[in-house]
Design a protein around this motif. Structure first.
Motif, PDB file in Angstrom:
ATOM      1  N   SER A   1       0.838  -1.195   0.000  1.00 54.91           N
ATOM      2  CA  SER A   1       0.000   0.000   0.000  1.00 54.91           C
ATOM      3  C   SER A   1       0.876   1.250   0.000  1.00 54.91           C
ATOM      4  O   SER A   1       1.788   1.383   0.808  1.00 54.91           O
TER       5      SER A   1
ATOM      6  N   TYR B   1       4.359   2.239  -5.716  1.00 55.84           N
ATOM      7  CA  TYR B   1       4.165   2.049  -7.141  1.00 55.84           C
ATOM      8  C   TYR B   1       4.996   0.836  -7.547  1.00 55.84           C
ATOM      9  O   TYR B   1       6.138   0.673  -7.099  1.00 55.84           O
TER      10      TYR B   1
ATOM     11  N   SER C   1       0.045   2.244  -9.792  1.00 54.09           N
ATOM     12  CA  SER C   1      -0.168   2.549  -8.382  1.00 54.09           C
ATOM     13  C   SER C   1      -0.823   1.349  -7.710  1.00 54.09           C
ATOM     14  O   SER C   1      -1.888   0.906  -8.153  1.00 54.09           O
ATOM     15  N   TRP C   2      -0.185   0.841  -6.652  1.00 50.35           N
ATOM     16  CA  TRP C   2      -0.777  -0.335  -5.997  1.00 50.35           C
ATOM     17  C   TRP C   2      -2.129   0.005  -5.386  1.00 50.35           C
ATOM     18  O   TRP C   2      -3.035  -0.824  -5.367  1.00 50.35           O
ATOM     19  N   SER C   3      -2.282   1.228  -4.910  1.00 47.68           N
ATOM     20  CA  SER C   3      -3.517   1.607  -4.224  1.00 47.68           C
ATOM     21  C   SER C   3      -4.654   1.883  -5.196  1.00 47.68           C
ATOM     22  O   SER C   3      -5.760   1.374  -5.028  1.00 47.68           O
ATOM     23  N   SER C   4      -4.403   2.713  -6.205  1.00 48.72           N
ATOM     24  CA  SER C   4      -5.479   3.152  -7.087  1.00 48.72           C
ATOM     25  C   SER C   4      -5.599   2.346  -8.365  1.00 48.72           C
ATOM     26  O   SER C   4      -6.653   2.346  -9.003  1.00 48.72           O
ATOM     27  N   GLY C   5      -4.512   1.699  -8.773  1.00 50.80           N
ATOM     28  CA  GLY C   5      -4.511   0.972 -10.037  1.00 50.80           C
ATOM     29  C   GLY C   5      -4.217   1.840 -11.252  1.00 50.80           C
ATOM     30  O   GLY C   5      -4.216   1.333 -12.372  1.00 50.80           O
ATOM     31  N   ALA C   6      -3.975   3.127 -11.052  1.00 49.80           N
ATOM     32  CA  ALA C   6      -3.630   4.005 -12.177  1.00 49.80           C
ATOM     33  C   ALA C   6      -2.328   3.527 -12.820  1.00 49.80           C
ATOM     34  O   ALA C   6      -1.414   3.099 -12.118  1.00 49.80           O
ATOM     35  N   THR C   7      -2.287   3.615 -14.155  1.00 53.60           N
ATOM     36  CA  THR C   7      -1.127   3.092 -14.874  1.00 53.60           C
ATOM     37  C   THR C   7      -0.524   4.139 -15.811  1.00 53.60           C
ATOM     38  O   THR C   7      -1.204   5.062 -16.261  1.00 53.60           O
TER      39      THR C   7
ATOM     40  N   SER D   1      -0.691  -4.615 -14.985  1.00 50.80           N
ATOM     41  CA  SER D   1      -1.870  -4.796 -14.142  1.00 50.80           C
ATOM     42  C   SER D   1      -1.425  -5.401 -12.809  1.00 50.80           C
ATOM     43  O   SER D   1      -0.277  -5.801 -12.656  1.00 50.80           O
TER      44      SER D   1
ATOM     45  N   ASN E   1      -4.290  -7.567  -6.349  1.00 49.75           N
ATOM     46  CA  ASN E   1      -4.037  -7.225  -4.952  1.00 49.75           C
ATOM     47  C   ASN E   1      -4.115  -8.440  -4.044  1.00 49.75           C
ATOM     48  O   ASN E   1      -3.326  -8.572  -3.104  1.00 49.75           O
TER      49      ASN E   1
END
Length: 121
Positions: free
Chosen positions: A30, A33, A52-58, A71, A74
């Protein structure tokens, strides 16, 4: 500490596909990245993609945009790099990393051992 173990590399012909996996263990991811970098013989380590591990933004480098997809899973603490339409210039050792995010290797504190990807023409 974060331990990272990559798998899934190999040899394919141009136009083929591979999926790399990176299994993470140790402290929680958490706030981190996760990224993939690659290093071809005689060249420096270059950014491929990060998530981003938290949001999944790539974010993906322009050289791989539209062909590679990063991808995460989690539940299994695993990051993937799906590589399609591979080209000979994609040949490199691919490294998984964890850090504060960004496009530079210096922004990532933890690294896996690397996995070789070889694309033949």
């Amino acid at each position: 500490q974060v331990q990272l173990v990559e798998s899934g590399g190999g040899s394919v012909q141009a136009g083929g596909s591979l999926r790399l996996s990176c299994a993470a263990s140790g402290r929680t991811l958490s706030g981190y990245y996760m990224a993939w970098f690659r290093q071809a013989p005689g060249k420096g380590r270059e950014f491929v993609a990060t998530i981003s591990w938290s949001s999944g933004a790539t974010w993906h480098d322009d050289a791989v945009k539209g062909r590679f997809t990063i991808s995460r899973d989690n539940a299994n603490n695993t990051v993937y790099l799906q590589m399609n339409s591979l080209k000979p210039e994609d040949t490199a050792v691919y490294y998984c990393s964890a850090g504060v995010g960004g496009w530079y290797a210096s922004e990532y504190a933890y690294w896996g051992q690397g996995t070789q990807v070889t694309v033949s023409s």
